[in-house]
Write a protein that holds these residues in place. Structure first.
Motif, PDB file in Angstrom:
ATOM      1  N   ALA A  46      -7.527   9.718 -73.435  1.00 39.87           N
ATOM      2  CA  ALA A  46      -7.201   8.297 -73.267  1.00 39.87           C
ATOM      3  C   ALA A  46      -6.922   7.976 -71.805  1.00 39.87           C
ATOM      4  CB  ALA A  46      -6.002   7.934 -74.132  1.00 39.87           C
ATOM      5  N   LYS A  47      -6.224   8.876 -71.119  1.00 39.59           N
ATOM      6  CA  LYS A  47      -5.966   8.677 -69.694  1.00 39.59           C
ATOM      7  C   LYS A  47      -7.272   8.722 -68.914  1.00 39.59           C
ATOM      8  CE  LYS A  47      -1.319  10.719 -69.836  1.00 39.59           C
ATOM      9  NZ  LYS A  47      -0.488  11.869 -69.411  1.00 39.59           N
ATOM     10  N   GLY A  48      -8.183   9.562 -69.371  1.00 42.44           N
ATOM     11  CA  GLY A  48      -9.465   9.682 -68.684  1.00 42.44           C
ATOM     12  C   GLY A  48     -10.372   8.481 -68.895  1.00 42.44           C
ATOM     13  N   ASN A  49     -10.154   7.724 -69.998  1.00 40.44           N
ATOM     14  CA  ASN A  49     -10.995   6.555 -70.258  1.00 40.44           C
ATOM     15  C   ASN A  49     -10.961   5.569 -69.101  1.00 40.44           C
ATOM     16  OD1 ASN A  49     -11.891   7.459 -72.704  1.00 40.44           O
ATOM     17  ND2 ASN A  49     -10.536   6.180 -73.937  1.00 40.44           N
ATOM     18  N   ALA A  50      -9.765   5.333 -68.565  1.00 36.45           N
ATOM     19  CA  ALA A  50      -9.626   4.383 -67.450  1.00 36.45           C
ATOM     20  C   ALA A  50     -10.386   4.867 -66.230  1.00 36.45           C
ATOM     21  CB  ALA A  50      -8.148   4.194 -67.117  1.00 36.45           C
ATOM     22  N   LYS A  51     -10.347   6.169 -65.982  1.00 30.58           N
ATOM     23  CA  LYS A  51     -11.055   6.726 -64.835  1.00 30.58           C
ATOM     24  C   LYS A  51     -12.569   6.631 -65.020  1.00 30.58           C
ATOM     25  CE  LYS A  51      -7.374  10.076 -63.813  1.00 30.58           C
ATOM     26  NZ  LYS A  51      -7.040  11.504 -63.680  1.00 30.58           N
ATOM     27  N   ARG A  52     -13.004   6.621 -66.286  1.00 32.51           N
ATOM     28  CA  ARG A  52     -14.442   6.581 -66.567  1.00 32.51           C
ATOM     29  C   ARG A  52     -15.001   5.162 -66.638  1.00 32.51           C
ATOM     30  NH1 ARG A  52     -12.829  11.085 -69.819  1.00 32.51           N
ATOM     31  NH2 ARG A  52     -12.273   9.725 -71.546  1.00 32.51           N
ATOM     32  N   ALA A  53     -14.148   4.171 -66.503  1.00 35.76           N
ATOM     33  CA  ALA A  53     -14.543   2.780 -66.740  1.00 35.76           C
ATOM     34  C   ALA A  53     -15.734   2.340 -65.900  1.00 35.76           C
ATOM     35  CB  ALA A  53     -13.360   1.850 -66.490  1.00 35.76           C
ATOM     36  N   ASP A  54     -15.840   2.832 -64.673  1.00 36.08           N
ATOM     37  CA  ASP A  54     -16.901   2.397 -63.776  1.00 36.08           C
ATOM     38  C   ASP A  54     -18.142   3.282 -63.827  1.00 36.08           C
ATOM     39  OD1 ASP A  54     -15.378   0.253 -62.881  1.00 36.08           O
ATOM     40  OD2 ASP A  54     -14.447   1.435 -61.291  1.00 36.08           O
ATOM     41  N   ARG A  55     -18.130   4.285 -64.674  1.00 30.96           N
ATOM     42  CA  ARG A  55     -19.289   5.166 -64.777  1.00 30.96           C
ATOM     43  C   ARG A  55     -20.434   4.452 -65.486  1.00 30.96           C
ATOM     44  NH1 ARG A  55     -16.840  11.001 -66.784  1.00 30.96           N
ATOM     45  NH2 ARG A  55     -15.386  11.342 -65.069  1.00 30.96           N
ATOM     46  N   SER A  56     -21.658   4.852 -65.172  1.00 30.07           N
ATOM     47  CA  SER A  56     -22.819   4.243 -65.818  1.00 30.07           C
ATOM     48  C   SER A  56     -23.119   4.943 -67.142  1.00 30.07           C
ATOM     49  CB  SER A  56     -24.049   4.335 -64.903  1.00 30.07           C
ATOM     50  OG  SER A  56     -24.392   5.696 -64.677  1.00 30.07           O
ATOM     51  N   THR A  57     -23.661   4.182 -68.075  1.00 32.08           N
ATOM     52  CA  THR A  57     -24.022   4.726 -69.386  1.00 32.08           C
ATOM     53  C   THR A  57     -25.502   4.458 -69.613  1.00 32.08           C
ATOM     54  OG1 THR A  57     -23.264   2.644 -70.364  1.00 32.08           O
ATOM     55  CG2 THR A  57     -21.740   4.498 -70.423  1.00 32.08           C
ATOM     56  N   SER A  58     -26.328   5.383 -69.184  1.00 30.68           N
ATOM     57  CA  SER A  58     -27.778   5.187 -69.264  1.00 30.68           C
ATOM     58  C   SER A  58     -28.407   5.915 -70.444  1.00 30.68           C
ATOM     59  CB  SER A  58     -28.445   5.657 -67.971  1.00 30.68           C
ATOM     60  OG  SER A  58     -28.148   7.023 -67.729  1.00 30.68           O
ATOM     61  N   GLU A  59     -27.598   6.670 -71.189  1.00 31.63           N
ATOM     62  CA  GLU A  59     -28.097   7.384 -72.365  1.00 31.63           C
ATOM     63  C   GLU A  59     -27.485   6.759 -73.621  1.00 31.63           C
ATOM     64  OE1 GLU A  59     -30.429   9.566 -72.190  1.00 31.63           O
ATOM     65  OE2 GLU A  59     -30.424   9.881 -70.017  1.00 31.63           O
ATOM     66  N   GLY A  60     -27.888   7.259 -74.774  1.00 32.37           N
ATOM     67  CA  GLY A  60     -27.328   6.737 -76.013  1.00 32.37           C
ATOM     68  C   GLY A  60     -28.351   6.680 -77.119  1.00 32.37           C
ATOM     69  N   ILE A 136     -18.083   5.720 -73.447  1.00 33.52           N
ATOM     70  CA  ILE A 136     -18.913   5.259 -74.556  1.00 33.52           C
ATOM     71  C   ILE A 136     -18.730   3.756 -74.672  1.00 33.52           C
ATOM     72  CG2 ILE A 136     -19.321   5.374 -77.055  1.00 33.52           C
ATOM     73  CD1 ILE A 136     -18.220   8.217 -77.007  1.00 33.52           C
ATOM     74  N   GLU A 137     -19.815   3.039 -74.816  1.00 28.74           N
ATOM     75  CA  GLU A 137     -19.693   1.595 -74.971  1.00 28.74           C
ATOM     76  C   GLU A 137     -20.742   1.051 -75.933  1.00 28.74           C
ATOM     77  OE1 GLU A 137     -20.372  -0.647 -71.424  1.00 28.74           O
ATOM     78  OE2 GLU A 137     -21.963   0.679 -70.719  1.00 28.74           O
ATOM     79  N   LEU A 138     -20.295   0.062 -76.685  1.00 30.85           N
ATOM     80  CA  LEU A 138     -21.218  -0.703 -77.520  1.00 30.85           C
ATOM     81  C   LEU A 138     -21.855  -1.734 -76.603  1.00 30.85           C
ATOM     82  CD1 LEU A 138     -22.300  -1.241 -80.381  1.00 30.85           C
ATOM     83  CD2 LEU A 138     -20.412  -2.864 -80.685  1.00 30.85           C
TER      84      LEU A 138
END
Length: 275
Positions: A46-60, A136-138
């Motif tokens: 959960a703490k890491g989620n904030a750090k990952r907020a700006d990462r790109s999500t090009s897979e899925g 992970i994002e919808l």
């Protein structure tokens, strides 16, 4: 000495989809208590989620669910193809799309608020991101209402889940042709159903551009109207489904194929992961 076995590490990794080192460290910190280790890993994630907020999500992946009167299509995105083919990520997508089946959600915001397993879709995604350790994002949601549906899911790699999804709502009885139109859409990527659906501002802008190009090419002034209309026709073939050359026979338009089959397309959606 740590109060857990390699079997405990394996079981916890399979349960949460976490890395070997993180899992082992959590068990060490929890003195072998599995449930406490789960809590440690979730809090760390959960703490890491904030750090990952700006990462790109090009897979899925893309996933669909059909209800009585509509089909819902989603794109669930992640950072790496390793996670995209992870069983837990695929199960998450299946759970989300199942929850959306009868919800009526047509936007991402509405979908994130839908209830599932005593929580919401949004909270479920955050929880899974925390345990998996990736953003992970919808990314997209579409709900296509209609009478009948053709669904086509395409794998761009045999090792990955579907990454292109198409839903076509239609009336008529030719199921095979309806499916072929869904396959055509997956390849041709139209934006609109008919040319009349293209926003007038977009048409006017395209007309202005092709007219300027034609003038700069030195085309005769008297011939400009005909040349511009011809180039606008090419533009409509790019963006409007009914105007496109049919993928299986480019001598026919999609509109002609549908008419010959007694089909009418009432709506469609196409998602491609990362596009």
């Amino acid at each position: 000495m740590a109060n857990f076995s390699l079997e405990d590490v394996k079981a916890l990794r399979e349960r949460l989809g976490t890395g070997m080192v993180d899992t082992k460290n959590a068990l060490v910190e929890a003195d072998g208590d599995i449930e406490k280790a789960v809590e440690i890993l979730r809090l760390k994630g959960a703490k890491g989620n904030a750090k990952r907020a700006d990462r790109s999500t090009s897979e899925g992946l893309v996933a669909v669910v059909e209800s009585a009167t509509a089909v819902t299509l989603i794109e669930l995105a992640c950072e790496t193809d390793f996670v995209a083919k992870n069983e837990k990520f695929i199960a998450l997508a299946d759970k989300i799309v199942a929850a959306l089946a009868d919800s009526g959600a047509e936007t991402v915001d509405a979908a994130l608020a839908v209830a599932v397993d005593g929580t919401t879709v949004g909270a479920l995604i955050e929880d899974q991101a925390a345990t998996i350790g990736e953003k992970i994002e919808l990314r997209r949601v579409a709900r296509i209402a209609g009478e009948k549906f053709a669904v086509y899911l395409h794998r761009t790699s045999k090792d990955l889940p579907p990454q292109i999804g198409v839903v076509v709502a239609y009336t008529g009885d030719d199921v095979e042709t309806a499916r072929s139109i869904a396959q055509h859409i997956s390849f041709a990527d139209p934006t609109y159903l008919g040319k009349e659906d293209v926003p007038p501002a977009d048409v006017d802008n395209e007309r202005r551009i092709v007219e300027q190009i034609s003038r700069e090419e030195g085309k005769p002034e008297a011939a400009l109207p005909k040349i511009v209309e011809g180039r606008l026709g090419a533009f409509f073939k790019q963006v409007a489904l009914l105007e496109q050359d049919y993928a299986r026979d480019n001598k026919l338009t999609v509109g002609k194929v549908l008419a010959d089959a007694g089909l009418t397309v009432t709506g469609f959606a196409r998602f491609k992961v990362g596009a």
